[in-house]
Every structure is written in structure tokens, then in C-alpha cells.
Design an enzyme around this catalytic site. Structure first.
Site, PDB file in Angstrom:
ATOM      1  N   ASN A  79       0.831  -1.201   0.000  1.00 37.20           N
ATOM      2  CA  ASN A  79       0.000   0.000   0.000  1.00 37.20           C
ATOM      3  C   ASN A  79       0.870   1.258   0.000  1.00 37.20           C
ATOM      4  O   ASN A  79       1.812   1.360   0.789  1.00 37.20           O
ATOM      5  CB  ASN A  79      -0.906  -0.032   1.247  1.00 37.20           C
ATOM      6  CG  ASN A  79      -2.056   0.944   1.146  1.00 37.20           C
ATOM      7  OD1 ASN A  79      -1.887   2.074   0.702  1.00 37.20           O
ATOM      8  ND2 ASN A  79      -3.239   0.504   1.552  1.00 37.20           N
ATOM      9  N   HIS A 117     -11.378  -3.500 -14.749  1.00 41.49           N
ATOM     10  CA  HIS A 117     -11.884  -2.455 -13.874  1.00 41.49           C
ATOM     11  C   HIS A 117     -13.370  -2.634 -13.554  1.00 41.49           C
ATOM     12  O   HIS A 117     -13.846  -2.247 -12.502  1.00 41.49           O
ATOM     13  CB  HIS A 117     -11.664  -1.100 -14.566  1.00 41.49           C
ATOM     14  CG  HIS A 117     -12.014   0.081 -13.732  1.00 41.49           C
ATOM     15  ND1 HIS A 117     -11.121   0.664 -12.854  1.00 41.49           N
ATOM     16  CD2 HIS A 117     -13.169   0.804 -13.619  1.00 41.49           C
ATOM     17  CE1 HIS A 117     -11.709   1.694 -12.250  1.00 41.49           C
ATOM     18  NE2 HIS A 117     -12.942   1.794 -12.691  1.00 41.49           N
ATOM     19  N   ASN A 157     -13.669  -3.804   1.426  1.00 43.82           N
ATOM     20  CA  ASN A 157     -14.759  -2.844   1.594  1.00 43.82           C
ATOM     21  C   ASN A 157     -15.330  -2.623   0.206  1.00 43.82           C
ATOM     22  O   ASN A 157     -14.589  -2.274  -0.711  1.00 43.82           O
ATOM     23  CB  ASN A 157     -14.242  -1.503   2.125  1.00 43.82           C
ATOM     24  CG  ASN A 157     -13.606  -1.639   3.499  1.00 43.82           C
ATOM     25  OD1 ASN A 157     -13.966  -2.518   4.272  1.00 43.82           O
ATOM     26  ND2 ASN A 157     -12.652  -0.780   3.799  1.00 43.82           N
ATOM     27  N   HIS A 168     -12.719  -0.542  -8.939  1.00 41.94           N
ATOM     28  CA  HIS A 168     -11.805  -1.609  -9.396  1.00 41.94           C
ATOM     29  C   HIS A 168     -11.744  -2.680  -8.309  1.00 41.94           C
ATOM     30  O   HIS A 168     -11.431  -2.381  -7.167  1.00 41.94           O
ATOM     31  CB  HIS A 168     -10.408  -1.040  -9.678  1.00 41.94           C
ATOM     32  CG  HIS A 168      -9.567  -1.972 -10.486  1.00 41.94           C
ATOM     33  ND1 HIS A 168      -9.107  -1.676 -11.749  1.00 41.94           N
ATOM     34  CD2 HIS A 168      -9.134  -3.233 -10.226  1.00 41.94           C
ATOM     35  CE1 HIS A 168      -8.409  -2.696 -12.213  1.00 41.94           C
ATOM     36  NE2 HIS A 168      -8.417  -3.658 -11.310  1.00 41.94           N
ATOM     37  N   HIS A 170     -10.859  -4.982  -5.594  1.00 39.72           N
ATOM     38  CA  HIS A 170      -9.638  -5.152  -4.805  1.00 39.72           C
ATOM     39  C   HIS A 170      -9.964  -5.291  -3.330  1.00 39.72           C
ATOM     40  O   HIS A 170     -11.065  -4.960  -2.888  1.00 39.72           O
ATOM     41  CB  HIS A 170      -8.700  -3.963  -5.004  1.00 39.72           C
ATOM     42  CG  HIS A 170      -9.182  -2.681  -4.384  1.00 39.72           C
ATOM     43  ND1 HIS A 170     -10.229  -1.939  -4.906  1.00 39.72           N
ATOM     44  CD2 HIS A 170      -8.780  -2.009  -3.278  1.00 39.72           C
ATOM     45  CE1 HIS A 170     -10.428  -0.869  -4.160  1.00 39.72           C
ATOM     46  NE2 HIS A 170      -9.570  -0.887  -3.153  1.00 39.72           N
ATOM     47  N   GLN A 172      -7.830  -5.361   0.793  1.00 36.79           N
ATOM     48  CA  GLN A 172      -6.638  -4.904   1.497  1.00 36.79           C
ATOM     49  C   GLN A 172      -6.192  -5.941   2.512  1.00 36.79           C
ATOM     50  O   GLN A 172      -6.982  -6.766   2.962  1.00 36.79           O
ATOM     51  CB  GLN A 172      -6.935  -3.601   2.221  1.00 36.79           C
ATOM     52  CG  GLN A 172      -7.373  -2.493   1.284  1.00 36.79           C
ATOM     53  CD  GLN A 172      -7.379  -1.168   2.004  1.00 36.79           C
ATOM     54  OE1 GLN A 172      -6.356  -0.700   2.489  1.00 36.79           O
ATOM     55  NE2 GLN A 172      -8.558  -0.580   2.106  1.00 36.79           N
ATOM     56  N   HIS A 300     -13.342 -18.387   8.906  1.00 34.83           N
ATOM     57  CA  HIS A 300     -14.587 -18.080   8.194  1.00 34.83           C
ATOM     58  C   HIS A 300     -14.516 -16.699   7.573  1.00 34.83           C
ATOM     59  O   HIS A 300     -13.697 -15.875   7.975  1.00 34.83           O
ATOM     60  CB  HIS A 300     -15.800 -18.196   9.129  1.00 34.83           C
ATOM     61  CG  HIS A 300     -15.688 -17.337  10.358  1.00 34.83           C
ATOM     62  ND1 HIS A 300     -14.877 -17.666  11.421  1.00 34.83           N
ATOM     63  CD2 HIS A 300     -16.273 -16.167  10.693  1.00 34.83           C
ATOM     64  CE1 HIS A 300     -14.978 -16.746  12.377  1.00 34.83           C
ATOM     65  NE2 HIS A 300     -15.806 -15.814  11.945  1.00 34.83           N
TER      66      HIS A 300
HETATM   67 ZN   LIG Z   1     -15.777 -14.061  12.891  1.00 32.72          ZN
HETATM   68 ZN   LIG Z   2      -9.138   0.158 -12.553  1.00 30.15          ZN
END
Ligand SMILES: [Zn+2]
Ligand SMILES: [Zn+2]
Length: 351
Positions: A79, A117, A157, A168, A170, A172, A300
Site C-alpha cells: 500500500n 476495472h 470494503n 476496481h 480489490h 486490502q 470463516h
Molecule cells: Zn468471525
Molecule cells: Zn481500474
């Protein structure tokens, strides 16, 4: 008031969340009360498959000046604006008395699911999802082998309503020098439950869901998706292997394939529900990597979707932020039935 016929649409009770060890108030009897909260914009414009100024698209420059390779599958990079880093300052201001501080050491990475994208996790082929799971396994193994890393949090997220402006596809990775609070709780609960009963707690959760059946979204030989009995969010879903594995990295090839299929089916049903890209926060809950004994921990994937209705956000307010316990206006049985009823073909692939 609860209607006399006591039908299942009018669940009004408290349910124990066995992994968090806290009560969830289910107050589905008041779901249709007048609502004047935020209306979420749901206009959907078709996306191009490449965007010139997207910092995640292949061949484009990132904020650091680095150029993304012409990647074809999954692409992982450190990042450029890490919240934790191995180069975080160590020369910190001393804290007298009750306060403590320490360097924000860790590793933060970004994982692009696809060079496209315009795609989302729901629209990747199950073989592409399998590749992604393989990449997550490799990241967990790599990061967990480092002494300074005590936990690897992989999360996606998705959607404007959870603050993601770049569509796009992705996720993290935050590999940290501490164990995130929810994982710490789940690990402690899992250890205690195993000691006391000889069984992993998640095995008993899966058995309870299979015995009841009303909250299961889909399952195959080795993987399952369900709205847990104790769901805090309307469309909360857990996706898990049926066998107890402390992390994704300990799954065998067949289990990874099965998990990819169940994950894809769940995601398609989410999107089909309101024929829109369904927003969510999706963390992978995996055992800490601090060298402890986590035999009872059952890996999980959790989905925490912020919407209660197509245009209505679930606000976290007095009970949740103010008191720390969730109040849900919907019954997990009803929400699971809605999801289960959705087609397994994505609405955008209907042609
Ligand atoms: Zn959990
Ligand atoms: Zn993109």
C-alpha cells in the site's frame, strides 16, 4: 406489540452472539415503522473495463510513481499510503502515567482481483476466485512467518456507502503487530469452548444451522454459507469451510474449490437481491499468527452489508455506538429466505 399469531416475521427477542459473547436485540416486529433516514443513490452506470486514471488498472501509475505491471490475474502490491509500516517512526513522544504508545509497525498491502476495472468478486469465474483464494493463502503464509506480525487481516470494503470510491475490484491486507479485537475475542472464546466441550464452537454453530435449516443460503460437500442465528446486520452472512481450519492457508485444494463456489453463489445472490452491486464489508477471520495454540479456531469469511433495504442504510447509533450491542430490525430467518430465493445466475449475465 407481538401479533397473537406469533408468526416468524415478528421476531422480538434477544439472541446471544456466541463468538462475540454479547447480546443482539432482534426487534423485527417494528420493521415497517415510518423511516426518514438517508436514501442511498442507486443509479448504476456501466463501467469501462479500463480507466486511464485508475491507480489499480494495469500499466497505470500509482501515487508513489510506481507503474503497475500489465498483470493478467491477481496483483498484490504494498500500500502506497500504509496505516501500518515497518518504517513507522520509532522515536515516539514519551507518555507519562496511564497512557501507552508504540510504533505502528506492520505491513499493508493491496490485492487487485482482476485487471478488469468493471468486474467485481461476484462476477469473476469460480476458477478466478479460486486463484484469488490461492493468492490470499500465499499472503497469509508469507506474512504470518514474520516475527513482528501477530495477525493478518484480509478484508474487502465494497461500495460508496462503506467509503470506497474506486470500483476496481480489490481488497486490502493489514498485517499488524497486534491482534484485532474481534479476532482476539473469537480466539479466546474458541479456546475456552474447545477446552470445556472438546469441540470447536464453530462446529456446533454449523450443526445448529444445519439442524434448523432456515438460515442456510447454500452449501456443498465441504463449504457452507448461512445467515447466523445471531446476525447483527440484516443480510449478514458467514461463508466457511465445514472442517475446522485455523486459516484459509490450511485448506486443501478441494476445499478451496468448494469455498470458491459457495462464495460466488453467495455474492451472486447478494447482487441479484436488488439487481445492484451489493455493498459490504467482508473480513476473513483467521487465527492470529503470534505463535499461540489456535486448534479450536475455525476460519470463516463474514459479510457485513450496511443496507437494510435497497436505499436504506443501517445506522449505527445509540445501542451500537453508544452501548456496544446491536439492535436488528429484521429477522435472520426472513433475510436468509430472501437470499436463498435468488437465482444463481448473475443479473448482468442474463444477456
Ligand atoms: Zn468471525
Ligand atoms: Zn481500474
Amino acid at each position: 406489540m407481538i401479533p397473537k399469531d406469533n408468526n416468524r416475521h415478528a421476531v422480538w427477542e434477544e439472541r446471544w452472539h456466541p463468538l462475540r459473547e454479547e447480546w443482539v436485540i432482534i426487534a423485527a416486529h417494528r420493521q415497517d415503522r415510518p423511516w426518514s433516514g438517508e436514501i442511498v443513490e442507486r443509479e448504476e452506470k456501466p463501467l469501462p473495463n479500463y480507466v486511464e486514471d485508475c491507480y489499480l488498472c494495469p500499466g497505470n501509475a500509482r501515487i508513489s510513481g510506481e507503474i503497475n505491471p500489465q498483470y493478467k490475474g491477481v496483483f498484490v502490491f504494498d500500500n502506497d499510503h500504509p496505516c501500518v509500516g515497518m518504517n513507522a517512526p520509532v522515536d515516539l513522544e514519551p507518555t507519562p502515567g496511564v497512557y501507552r504508545n508504540r510504533p505502528a509497525h506492520g505491513i499493508a498491502r493491496v490485492v487487485c482481483y482482476s485487471p478488469r476495472h468493471d468486474l467485481s468478486l461476484a462476477r469473476l469465474d469460480s476458477s478466478e476466485i479460486e486463484n484469488l483464494l490461492g493468492a490470499w493463502q500465499a499472503e497469509y503464509r508469507d506474512l504470518s512467518n514474520r516475527d513482528e506480525i501477530n495477525h493478518v487481516l484480509i478484508f474487502e470494503n465494497k461500495g460508496d456507502v462503506v467509503g470506497v470510491s474506486n470500483p476496481h475490484p480489490h481488497c486490502q491486507i493489514y498485517a499488524t503487530n497486534f491482534v484485532f479485537k474481534t479476532i482476539e475475542t473469537e480466539a479466546e472464546v474458541s479456546r475456552r469452548y474447545l477446552d470445556a466441550s472438546g469441540r470447536p464452537i464453530f462446529q456446533d454453530i454449523i450443526s445448529a444451522e444445519q439442524r434448523d435449516g432456515r438460515r442456510i443460503i447454500c452449501e456443498n460437500e465441504t463449504a457452507i454459507a448461512f445467515v447466523p442465528y445471531f446476525a447483527r446486520y440484516a443480510y449478514e452472512v458467514y461463508v466457511a469451510p465445514k472442517a475446522t481450519r485455523p486459516s484459509l492457508a490450511s485448506l486443501g485444494d478441494l476445499e478451496v474449490r468448494d469455498l470458491a463456489l459457495i462464495l460466488k453463489e453467495t455474492l451472486i445472490k447478494f447482487d441479484n437481491l436488488w439487481r445492484m452491486p451489493f455493498p459490504y464489508v467482508m473480513p476473513l477471520h483467521q487465527a492470529p499468527t503470534d505463535g499461540g495454540d489456535y486448534r479450536g479456531f475455525h476460519f470463516h469469511i463474514e459479510f457485513h452489508p450496511p443496507l437494510r433495504k435497497p436505499n436504506l442504510l443501517k445506522y449505527l447509533a445509540g445501542p451500537e455506538i453508544g452501548g456496544g450491542n446491536f439492535l436488528s430490525d429484521t429477522s435472520p430467518e426472513d433475510k436468509a429466505a430472501e437470499l436463498r430465493a435468488q437465482s444463481t445466475v448473475h443479473y448482468k449475465d442474463h444477456g
